[in-house]
Design a protein around this motif. Structure first.
Motif, PDB file in Angstrom:
ATOM      1  N   GLN A 172       0.840  -1.198   0.000  1.00 53.64           N
ATOM      2  CA  GLN A 172       0.000   0.000   0.000  1.00 53.64           C
ATOM      3  C   GLN A 172       0.878   1.253   0.000  1.00 53.64           C
ATOM      4  OE1 GLN A 172      -3.366   0.494  -0.025  1.00 53.64           O
ATOM      5  NE2 GLN A 172      -3.061   2.706   0.149  1.00 53.64           N
ATOM      6  N   ASN A 173       1.926   1.219   0.801  1.00 50.46           N
ATOM      7  CA  ASN A 173       2.816   2.362   0.877  1.00 50.46           C
ATOM      8  C   ASN A 173       3.572   2.576  -0.425  1.00 50.46           C
ATOM      9  OD1 ASN A 173       1.973   2.912   3.430  1.00 50.46           O
ATOM     10  ND2 ASN A 173       3.776   2.074   4.454  1.00 50.46           N
ATOM     11  N   LEU A 174       3.824   1.499  -1.140  1.00 53.33           N
ATOM     12  CA  LEU A 174       4.450   1.650  -2.449  1.00 53.33           C
ATOM     13  C   LEU A 174       3.528   2.444  -3.373  1.00 53.33           C
ATOM     14  CD1 LEU A 174       6.127  -1.801  -3.113  1.00 53.33           C
ATOM     15  CD2 LEU A 174       7.243   0.412  -2.857  1.00 53.33           C
ATOM     16  N   LEU A 175       2.243   2.161  -3.270  1.00 54.27           N
ATOM     17  CA  LEU A 175       1.283   2.915  -4.067  1.00 54.27           C
ATOM     18  C   LEU A 175       1.295   4.384  -3.670  1.00 54.27           C
ATOM     19  CD1 LEU A 175      -1.194   2.709  -6.110  1.00 54.27           C
ATOM     20  CD2 LEU A 175      -2.593   2.745  -4.064  1.00 54.27           C
ATOM     21  N   LEU A 177       3.706   6.133  -2.208  1.00 51.96           N
ATOM     22  CA  LEU A 177       4.945   6.816  -2.581  1.00 51.96           C
ATOM     23  C   LEU A 177       5.093   6.909  -4.098  1.00 51.96           C
ATOM     24  CD1 LEU A 177       7.575   5.450  -0.057  1.00 51.96           C
ATOM     25  CD2 LEU A 177       6.482   7.679  -0.113  1.00 51.96           C
ATOM     26  N   GLY A 178       4.570   5.919  -4.786  1.00 54.60           N
ATOM     27  CA  GLY A 178       4.813   5.868  -6.224  1.00 54.60           C
ATOM     28  C   GLY A 178       3.840   6.675  -7.049  1.00 54.60           C
ATOM     29  N   SER A 179       2.639   6.893  -6.522  1.00 55.01           N
ATOM     30  CA  SER A 179       1.676   7.533  -7.415  1.00 55.01           C
ATOM     31  C   SER A 179       0.837   8.615  -6.769  1.00 55.01           C
ATOM     32  CB  SER A 179       0.770   6.471  -8.043  1.00 55.01           C
ATOM     33  OG  SER A 179       0.025   5.825  -7.050  1.00 55.01           O
ATOM     34  N   MET A 180       1.305   9.133  -5.645  1.00 54.87           N
ATOM     35  CA  MET A 180       0.589  10.274  -5.072  1.00 54.87           C
ATOM     36  C   MET A 180       1.540  11.444  -4.903  1.00 54.87           C
ATOM     37  SD  MET A 180      -1.709   8.590  -2.040  1.00 54.87           S
ATOM     38  CE  MET A 180      -2.933   7.333  -2.359  1.00 54.87           C
ATOM     39  N   GLU A 184      -1.643  14.698  -1.210  1.00 59.23           N
ATOM     40  CA  GLU A 184      -2.432  13.480  -1.144  1.00 59.23           C
ATOM     41  C   GLU A 184      -1.800  12.483  -0.176  1.00 59.23           C
ATOM     42  OE1 GLU A 184      -2.971  11.872  -5.005  1.00 59.23           O
ATOM     43  OE2 GLU A 184      -4.488  10.431  -4.352  1.00 59.23           O
ATOM     44  N   GLY A 261      -7.423  10.099  -4.216  1.00 59.29           N
ATOM     45  CA  GLY A 261      -7.972   9.585  -5.454  1.00 59.29           C
ATOM     46  C   GLY A 261      -8.063  10.619  -6.543  1.00 59.29           C
ATOM     47  N   ARG A 262      -7.330  11.687  -6.381  1.00 52.74           N
ATOM     48  CA  ARG A 262      -7.302  12.705  -7.410  1.00 52.74           C
ATOM     49  C   ARG A 262      -6.265  12.370  -8.455  1.00 52.74           C
ATOM     50  NH1 ARG A 262      -9.258  17.751  -6.012  1.00 52.74           N
ATOM     51  NH2 ARG A 262     -11.222  17.418  -4.943  1.00 52.74           N
ATOM     52  N   GLN A 263      -6.628  12.580  -9.665  1.00 54.70           N
ATOM     53  CA  GLN A 263      -5.627  12.467 -10.712  1.00 54.70           C
ATOM     54  C   GLN A 263      -4.764  13.712 -10.668  1.00 54.70           C
ATOM     55  OE1 GLN A 263      -4.991   9.855 -11.922  1.00 54.70           O
ATOM     56  NE2 GLN A 263      -6.836   8.645 -11.636  1.00 54.70           N
ATOM     57  N   PRO A 264      -3.728  13.750 -11.502  1.00 55.39           N
ATOM     58  CA  PRO A 264      -2.813  14.888 -11.519  1.00 55.39           C
ATOM     59  C   PRO A 264      -3.499  16.255 -11.445  1.00 55.39           C
ATOM     60  CG  PRO A 264      -2.185  13.286 -13.161  1.00 55.39           C
ATOM     61  CD  PRO A 264      -3.257  12.683 -12.345  1.00 55.39           C
TER      62      PRO A 264
END
Lengths: 278, 278
Positions: A172-175, A177-180, A184, A261-264
DNA sequence: CGTTGATTTGAATATCCTCAACGTGCGTGG
DNA sequence: CCACGCACGTTGAGGATATTCAAATCAACG
């Protein structure tokens, strides 16, 4: 058991189901201002009790407990995993050290949490556990635990669940760090803490952040200055309130959750973005 | 066993020690241009064999194998973990999906790797496994595996090692995402791939990147454009060479490794920084 | 009450994202 | 086997975000 505690145990059944003990055995800490130490202890020690397959009552006050001061290390990465721990009071951080000296905070752990189990399969500790404040932890001997696991399927299953949780959390933390982005990540962090505090029977609306800004930054992959600025922005936007430096209030979880859950950024409706930096 | 393979197996002993089988049982794929399918299969299937505690020879060609085309899914997050897989040919990515639709690549897996074991403790798959190219995987029934584990300590230990590795890898990646910048992350990624290719008996100096830039970007927490630019910078700096689009050469690992373990940019000696963007 | 360490704030800068346009190559189908 | 279409990759420009360094402020603790 304390009488006052009885009154405040509103999430007993839920917890009992989650952990698989009879509701009677589940005792929560109820409030910051009245730590109710005895019941609190049973809350964290009953974890140990379950793992060792003994009665809670027998165990409270019997399990060997380690006392640590702020900054002291409970166990060190790379050493043989001879014990796991149930946190009785206080809080810890898991820290990974790179060969070059850099550090990464992998997670924070509070009373009632078990730590060390991420290294259970490896049979060595994978990270350091450091006390974030003065803390106490119950020791659970790994051999006794293994023996109990072999003898009783429920113990086996409980360990598996705990190991699985640490795996899930890492991914979960990878998510995160990787995509927020920063805002966020911080929102996610605060909501996670809020949830976990509720899980302990504490207020999910107001709680203490006992770790430093630097630790939060390391955990979230940013610098302490950035953390500080984000807190300021959140406060200006009315998403949180800081009473004293390490106490945070979340008046409306929904508002914070809206950052998730926001996109860029460019896809956000800018005028509706409560965090626009002026 | 192929005769030509014999000649090229230079890291047999090492691998055999790492995995705990007799050197004779270890067979490597030797070269991109000559896949040597039969030996290659035994390399990945002997993993399955060890886990099921059967002889390698008996198992090669007998284990049920799934064939997947690029983009197809081997298993889906959330479903009961009824099988784990040993990759025979090709490569896979583990992908995590957030409720909002965002995706995060958690890892890449190549021939000989086992996948699905990160969910072993949870007894459900924690992520999707998607084929990055046309691939084959050996199925290993989870019940048979459990039974074998109960019966034979060595199988038990082997599973533990695999689970431990996936935990370690997740935590390692947290360090990468949390405390490295783009260039360092990419360097780390390339060196990791290089190491793993060597572990397979392939060249660590030149290998294929079969995943897309977008996948690499997701894995490393950045956008495909940034990945692309970093590749260009690396190439200009002479750190790598790209022959065809998905083939990378690392003439000097030391040079790449020099990017690792760097503290923030300002601490670098700028004139010595081979990546200064002009 | 002074010292220390943590936190906040400011300003300048580097990094990375974002959008857009273009090039390339792979696979498909003719 | 070739041509075409389409996904993937590259490159450029501009802007948002986060870092970095410096300085000021605050809190805790003896």
């Amino acid at each position: 058991m304390h009488d006052t505690c009885e009154k405040l145990l509103n999430c007993r059944e839920e917890t009992s189901r989650a952990i698989g003990l009879a509701p009677r055995s589940v005792v929560h800490r109820m409030d910051e201002s009245d730590p109710c130490t005895r019941c609190f202890q049973s809350r964290s020690c009953f974890q140990a009790a379950l793992l060792l397959d003994e009665g809670v009552d027998r165990l409270v006050g019997q399990t060997a407990a380690v006392r640590l001061r702020k900054g002291q290390r409970l166990f060190a990465a790379g050493r043989t995993l001879d014990r796991v721990y149930a946190i009785r009071t206080g809080s810890f951080k898991s820290v990974m050290r790179a060969p070059d000296g850099r550090q990464q905070v992998l997670g924070f752990h509070f009373s009632g949490d078990m730590i060390g189990l991420d290294g259970y399969a490896a049979q060595i500790y994978l990270c350091d556990a450091v006390a974030v404040e003065a803390s106490e932890a119950c020791e659970i001997d790994a051999r006794a635990l293994d023996a109990a696991a072999r003898a009783r399927p429920i113990v086996q299953r409980r360990i598996q669940t705990l190991v699985a949780d640490s795996m899930r959390r890492a991914q979960q933390n990878l998510l995160v760090l990787g995509s927020m982005q920063g805002a966020e990540r911080l929102a996610h962090f605060l909501l996670d803490l809020s949830d976990r505090h509720r899980g302990l029977g504490l207020s999910s609306r107001e709680f203490a952040l006992r770790m430093t800004r630097k630790d939060i930054g390391s955990y979230l992959g940013m610098y302490s200055e950035t953390v500080s600025r984000l807190f300021a922005r959140f406060e200006n936007a009315g998403l949180i309130q800081m009473t004293r430096r390490h106490q945070v209030q979340i008046p409306d979880r929904t508002a914070l959750a809206a950052l998730l859950g926001r996109q860029p950024v460019s896809l956000r409706i800018v005028s509706a973005n409560p965090l626009a930096a002026d």
